[in-house]
Design a protein around this motif. Sequence first.
Motif, PDB file in Angstrom:
ATOM      1  N   SER A 113     -15.789  21.576 -23.894  1.00  0.00           N
ATOM      2  CA  SER A 113     -14.503  21.297 -23.246  1.00  0.00           C
ATOM      3  C   SER A 113     -14.605  20.135 -22.278  1.00  0.00           C
ATOM      4  O   SER A 113     -13.708  19.288 -22.198  1.00  0.00           O
ATOM      5  N   GLU A 114     -15.722  20.052 -21.547  1.00  0.00           N
ATOM      6  CA  GLU A 114     -15.903  18.985 -20.569  1.00  0.00           C
ATOM      7  C   GLU A 114     -15.985  17.614 -21.247  1.00  0.00           C
ATOM      8  O   GLU A 114     -15.327  16.670 -20.815  1.00  0.00           O
TER       9      GLU A 114
ATOM     10  N   ALA B 226     -12.502  16.710 -22.697  1.00  0.00           N
ATOM     11  CA  ALA B 226     -11.560  16.355 -21.626  1.00  0.00           C
ATOM     12  C   ALA B 226     -11.879  14.980 -21.060  1.00  0.00           C
ATOM     13  O   ALA B 226     -10.972  14.159 -20.858  1.00  0.00           O
ATOM     14  N   ASN B 227     -13.153  14.689 -20.806  1.00  0.00           N
ATOM     15  CA  ASN B 227     -13.537  13.376 -20.272  1.00  0.00           C
ATOM     16  C   ASN B 227     -13.180  12.263 -21.250  1.00  0.00           C
ATOM     17  O   ASN B 227     -12.692  11.213 -20.844  1.00  0.00           O
TER      18      ASN B 227
ATOM     19  N   LEU C 101     -10.801  12.277 -23.624  1.00  0.00           N
ATOM     20  CA  LEU C 101      -9.350  12.130 -23.742  1.00  0.00           C
ATOM     21  C   LEU C 101      -8.711  11.571 -22.468  1.00  0.00           C
ATOM     22  O   LEU C 101      -7.625  10.997 -22.532  1.00  0.00           O
ATOM     23  N   GLU C 102      -9.376  11.719 -21.323  1.00  0.00           N
ATOM     24  CA  GLU C 102      -8.882  11.095 -20.088  1.00  0.00           C
ATOM     25  C   GLU C 102      -9.125   9.586 -20.106  1.00  0.00           C
ATOM     26  O   GLU C 102      -8.400   8.834 -19.478  1.00  0.00           O
ATOM     27  N   THR C 103     -10.163   9.169 -20.828  1.00  0.00           N
ATOM     28  CA  THR C 103     -10.563   7.759 -20.847  1.00  0.00           C
ATOM     29  C   THR C 103      -9.919   6.973 -21.979  1.00  0.00           C
ATOM     30  O   THR C 103      -9.527   5.819 -21.803  1.00  0.00           O
TER      31      THR C 103
ATOM     32  N   LYS D 271      -7.287   6.761 -25.624  1.00  0.00           N
ATOM     33  CA  LYS D 271      -6.216   7.302 -26.458  1.00  0.00           C
ATOM     34  C   LYS D 271      -6.807   7.538 -27.840  1.00  0.00           C
ATOM     35  O   LYS D 271      -7.430   6.649 -28.399  1.00  0.00           O
TER      36      LYS D 271
END
Length: 80
Positions: free
Chosen positions: A23-24, A27-28, A30-32, A34
Amino acid sequence: MEIRKITFTDHKNSENPVVMDTSENIANFLETFKLEVGEVIELNDAMYTVKAISEKNIEGKNEILADVEFIDLIENQPTA
């Protein structure tokens, strides 16, 4: 819906896909970046273009499969 795994496969090197299954890490990423067709992303210190994306839904959790193409930055370097 929760994304449980993203698999990136380069058609020129399909025996070594890059898999994100925590998950980490997901998430990292997809935050950075597209995750869309045509986007340029970085995986393992290399640049790729996203060529296609597909999704599988298994028990309410999504698994994403992304076809990518390696960008050879040395080959594509502009000359003076």
